[in-house]
Scaffold this motif. Structure first.
Motif: not given
Length: 244
Positions: A3-4, A23-32, A58-66, A84-88
């Motif tokens: 993806y560069l 196509t990209e599933q997830s990417f974290e800038w500066f860690g989760d 990023s998984s940040m929002s979902v991680d915060m939610y959970r 994509t994120m809404a469906q996921r």
């Protein structure tokens, strides 16, 4: 990397992100979230209404939610990302996903207790040449975003910004009396440090930050000197190429 982009400037193009998010599933800038959750304590409460700028995949929002933060609104200017994120994450009742430009937030004044961004502003700044003085175009864009962030914050609300940008660079953008907030920062990470800024609405700038605002205004009146652009990069970790 798959993806560069061929130029750092592509990080500011919605077309680049639309293609990437297909196509990209997830990417974290500066860690989760686990990397800096301890720093959020005392600044973000579980019952707060939270707006996440440039949520990406990023998984940040979902991680915060959970973790118990149930009132989260996510925005991104990529419709592909939002769809994509809404469906996921249809199982996260109460968490919303909206396609929106951070420069023009479609929310009423004082809508949120917290506005949170992680790496979104860095992506907007990635094509800059001089870390001490951003271009007029980028300065206007950043002002639009920060003015909108301040507007949608409730009195006492917090803007939380997670970035690699050191205070002597990032405070030049944040220290502005017009935004009506104070500035604090903390660090996390080993070896290479990241920064978490907390800007509290309704508090005044410190004397130091107020003086910085005046210096930046004076510098803006001086002739602009172009410098070498940081275009070459060998990975997505463009942190070593720019120092904003």
């Amino acid at each position: 990397m798959e993806y560069l982009p061929n130029s750092n400037s592509r990080y500011k193009d919605v077309e680049y992100w639309d293609e990437r998010y297909k196509t990209e599933q997830s990417f974290e800038w500066f860690g989760d979230l686990s990397r800096f959750r301890h720093l959020l304590q005392g600044h973000v409460d579980e019952e707060d209404s939270i707006l996440v700028l440039g949520c990406g995949n990023s998984s940040m929002s979902v991680d915060m939610y959970r973790a118990g933060f149930s009132s989260i609104t996510n925005i991104d200017y990529s419709s592909v990302c939002i769809d994509t994120m809404a469906q996921r994450h249809t199982d996260c009742a109460g968490m919303s996903w909206l396609c929106m430009d951070a420069r023009r937030l479609d929310f009423a004044d004082g809508s949120f207790d917290v506005v949170l961004e992680k790496g979104t502003l860095d992506a907007m700044l990635v094509d800059e040449k001089d870390p001490w003085r951003v271009s007029e175009e980028t300065a206007r864009m950043m002002h639009q975003v920060l003015k909108e962030v301040s507007r949608v914050l409730k009195p006492g609300g917090r803007f939380v910004s997670v970035t690699f940008a050191q205070p002597h660079f990032r405070k030049r953008l944040y220290a502005r009396a017009e935004y009506s907030w104070s500035i604090q920062h903390q660090t996390y990470g080993q070896g290479f440090h990241y920064f978490l800024y907390v800007l509290t609405k309704g508090e005044e700038l410190s004397q130091e930050d107020a003086a910085l605002e005046q210096r930046v205004r004076l510098e803006a009146e001086a002739p602009f000197t172009d410098m070498v652009s940081y275009e070459d990069t060998e990975s997505e970790d463009f942190l070593t190429n720019i120092d904003l």
